[in-house]
Write a protein that holds these residues in place. Sequence first.
Motif, PDB file in Angstrom:
ATOM      1  N   ARG A  52       6.603  -1.107   8.678  1.00 52.53           N
ATOM      2  CA  ARG A  52       6.816  -1.145  10.130  1.00 52.53           C
ATOM      3  C   ARG A  52       8.303  -1.076  10.466  1.00 52.53           C
ATOM      4  O   ARG A  52       8.703  -0.440  11.445  1.00 52.53           O
ATOM      5  CB  ARG A  52       6.159  -2.379  10.739  1.00 52.53           C
ATOM      6  CG  ARG A  52       4.638  -2.224  10.867  1.00 52.53           C
ATOM      7  CD  ARG A  52       3.997  -3.408  11.576  1.00 52.53           C
ATOM      8  NE  ARG A  52       3.824  -4.556  10.702  1.00 52.53           N
ATOM      9  CZ  ARG A  52       2.820  -4.681   9.823  1.00 52.53           C
ATOM     10  NH1 ARG A  52       1.909  -3.747   9.715  1.00 52.53           N
ATOM     11  NH2 ARG A  52       2.731  -5.757   9.064  1.00 52.53           N
ATOM     12  N   ALA A  53       9.147  -1.715   9.650  1.00 54.74           N
ATOM     13  CA  ALA A  53      10.594  -1.645   9.871  1.00 54.74           C
ATOM     14  C   ALA A  53      11.091  -0.203   9.700  1.00 54.74           C
ATOM     15  O   ALA A  53      11.909   0.283  10.484  1.00 54.74           O
ATOM     16  CB  ALA A  53      11.329  -2.583   8.916  1.00 54.74           C
ATOM     17  N   VAL A  54      10.586   0.481   8.692  1.00 55.16           N
ATOM     18  CA  VAL A  54      10.957   1.885   8.478  1.00 55.16           C
ATOM     19  C   VAL A  54      10.481   2.720   9.663  1.00 55.16           C
ATOM     20  O   VAL A  54      11.206   3.574  10.178  1.00 55.16           O
ATOM     21  CB  VAL A  54      10.380   2.409   7.146  1.00 55.16           C
ATOM     22  CG1 VAL A  54      10.511   3.915   7.043  1.00 55.16           C
ATOM     23  CG2 VAL A  54      11.075   1.735   5.968  1.00 55.16           C
ATOM     24  N   ALA A  64       0.836  -1.199   0.000  1.00 53.27           N
ATOM     25  CA  ALA A  64       0.000   0.000   0.000  1.00 53.27           C
ATOM     26  C   ALA A  64       0.874   1.254   0.000  1.00 53.27           C
ATOM     27  O   ALA A  64       2.067   1.189   0.296  1.00 53.27           O
ATOM     28  CB  ALA A  64      -0.909   0.005   1.225  1.00 53.27           C
ATOM     29  N   TYR A  65       0.252   2.382  -0.320  1.00 51.84           N
ATOM     30  CA  TYR A  65       0.937   3.670  -0.246  1.00 51.84           C
ATOM     31  C   TYR A  65       0.951   4.136   1.201  1.00 51.84           C
ATOM     32  O   TYR A  65       0.014   3.868   1.961  1.00 51.84           O
ATOM     33  CB  TYR A  65       0.229   4.717  -1.111  1.00 51.84           C
ATOM     34  CG  TYR A  65       0.385   4.459  -2.574  1.00 51.84           C
ATOM     35  CD1 TYR A  65       1.564   4.805  -3.239  1.00 51.84           C
ATOM     36  CD2 TYR A  65      -0.633   3.857  -3.301  1.00 51.84           C
ATOM     37  CE1 TYR A  65       1.720   4.546  -4.591  1.00 51.84           C
ATOM     38  CE2 TYR A  65      -0.490   3.599  -4.649  1.00 51.84           C
ATOM     39  CZ  TYR A  65       0.688   3.950  -5.289  1.00 51.84           C
ATOM     40  OH  TYR A  65       0.839   3.691  -6.628  1.00 51.84           O
ATOM     41  N   ALA A  66       2.014   4.842   1.565  1.00 52.54           N
ATOM     42  CA  ALA A  66       2.137   5.348   2.935  1.00 52.54           C
ATOM     43  C   ALA A  66       2.897   6.665   2.932  1.00 52.54           C
ATOM     44  O   ALA A  66       3.747   6.913   2.066  1.00 52.54           O
ATOM     45  CB  ALA A  66       2.863   4.334   3.810  1.00 52.54           C
ATOM     46  N   VAL A  73      12.736   0.088   1.349  1.00 56.71           N
ATOM     47  CA  VAL A  73      11.463   0.362   0.672  1.00 56.71           C
ATOM     48  C   VAL A  73      11.560   0.054  -0.817  1.00 56.71           C
ATOM     49  O   VAL A  73      12.527   0.431  -1.486  1.00 56.71           O
ATOM     50  CB  VAL A  73      11.035   1.831   0.901  1.00 56.71           C
ATOM     51  CG1 VAL A  73       9.792   2.172   0.106  1.00 56.71           C
ATOM     52  CG2 VAL A  73      10.804   2.084   2.379  1.00 56.71           C
ATOM     53  N   ASP A  74      10.521  -0.599  -1.338  1.00 55.60           N
ATOM     54  CA  ASP A  74      10.481  -0.964  -2.750  1.00 55.60           C
ATOM     55  C   ASP A  74      10.352   0.250  -3.664  1.00 55.60           C
ATOM     56  O   ASP A  74      11.030   0.345  -4.674  1.00 55.60           O
ATOM     57  CB  ASP A  74       9.307  -1.921  -3.001  1.00 55.60           C
ATOM     58  CG  ASP A  74       9.225  -2.375  -4.439  1.00 55.60           C
ATOM     59  OD1 ASP A  74      10.258  -2.813  -4.981  1.00 55.60           O
ATOM     60  OD2 ASP A  74       8.133  -2.278  -5.027  1.00 55.60           O
ATOM     61  N   ARG A 118       5.577   3.137  -1.335  1.00 53.53           N
ATOM     62  CA  ARG A 118       4.671   1.998  -1.552  1.00 53.53           C
ATOM     63  C   ARG A 118       5.434   0.722  -1.227  1.00 53.53           C
ATOM     64  O   ARG A 118       6.480   0.441  -1.812  1.00 53.53           O
ATOM     65  CB  ARG A 118       4.166   1.975  -2.988  1.00 53.53           C
ATOM     66  CG  ARG A 118       3.186   0.833  -3.253  1.00 53.53           C
ATOM     67  CD  ARG A 118       2.480   1.015  -4.591  1.00 53.53           C
ATOM     68  NE  ARG A 118       1.756  -0.150  -4.988  1.00 53.53           N
ATOM     69  CZ  ARG A 118       0.548  -0.494  -4.541  1.00 53.53           C
ATOM     70  NH1 ARG A 118      -0.051   0.272  -3.663  1.00 53.53           N
ATOM     71  NH2 ARG A 118      -0.054  -1.575  -4.960  1.00 53.53           N
ATOM     72  N   ASP A 119       4.887  -0.037  -0.264  1.00 59.44           N
ATOM     73  CA  ASP A 119       5.498  -1.317   0.092  1.00 59.44           C
ATOM     74  C   ASP A 119       4.554  -2.086   1.019  1.00 59.44           C
ATOM     75  O   ASP A 119       3.482  -1.614   1.347  1.00 59.44           O
ATOM     76  CB  ASP A 119       6.857  -1.121   0.760  1.00 59.44           C
ATOM     77  CG  ASP A 119       7.824  -2.261   0.423  1.00 59.44           C
ATOM     78  OD1 ASP A 119       7.380  -3.428   0.315  1.00 59.44           O
ATOM     79  OD2 ASP A 119       9.023  -1.991   0.269  1.00 59.44           O
ATOM     80  N   GLU A 120       5.011  -3.253   1.447  1.00 58.49           N
ATOM     81  CA  GLU A 120       4.237  -4.126   2.322  1.00 58.49           C
ATOM     82  C   GLU A 120       4.300  -3.633   3.764  1.00 58.49           C
ATOM     83  O   GLU A 120       5.240  -2.934   4.149  1.00 58.49           O
ATOM     84  CB  GLU A 120       4.788  -5.550   2.258  1.00 58.49           C
ATOM     85  CG  GLU A 120       4.679  -6.187   0.896  1.00 58.49           C
ATOM     86  CD  GLU A 120       5.322  -7.562   0.843  1.00 58.49           C
ATOM     87  OE1 GLU A 120       6.033  -7.936   1.802  1.00 58.49           O
ATOM     88  OE2 GLU A 120       5.108  -8.252  -0.159  1.00 58.49           O
ATOM     89  N   GLY A 121       3.328  -4.047   4.564  1.00 62.21           N
ATOM     90  CA  GLY A 121       3.242  -3.629   5.955  1.00 62.21           C
ATOM     91  C   GLY A 121       4.486  -3.908   6.770  1.00 62.21           C
ATOM     92  O   GLY A 121       4.917  -3.072   7.568  1.00 62.21           O
TER      93      GLY A 121
END
Length: 181
Positions: free
Chosen positions: A148-150, A64-66, A86-87, A141-144
């Motif tokens: 969370r790591a970021v 998702a976007y964040a 991050v992807d 945009r990446d997975e949860g």
Amino acid sequence: MIGRVLGVLAAVALAGALVFAYVDDATHRPVAPQGDMLGTESGESFSSYVQRAGASLAEADETAYALVTFAGPLDPAEAAAVLEPVDRVNAMIVALAAPFPLPEPVAGETRRDVFERELGRIADSLVGVPSPERIDAVVVRDEGDVLRAVASQPEVAAVEVLPPDAAWGRFGVRPVETPAG
């Protein structure tokens, strides 16, 4: 005779299509955001925003976007290091301005290079005015799990995640003013 009639009908149909395209709203206005927003809501305190963003991050499972808001402005090298896992970094926010879209690095480039180039473009457009040299936030945009790591890094104040069906260009972004910023 039939050829002339078909020619006239074709010309009328073409003219009608052009008139329709000219008055059609979809060709005149950009598509408005579809309701999803990132950033602080009107009147929302920073601490309330951090709680709301944290709840969205806790629920994030799919890609998702964040909005990643830094605790304080970061230089391009620092931002690139924080965002290493991050992807995709889609945009950066500097000086609480509207997001600046970012391309992905091309072969031989790093995210730091992309950040520096875009900050240089901003500086070139602000002749005679102090230009920003640091980044306040980014849209990624990446997975949860990656988000969370970021978010766990000390340089990050908050990560707010949109629903996974949000589409680029269809959501709004309000920059977040941090207490340090």
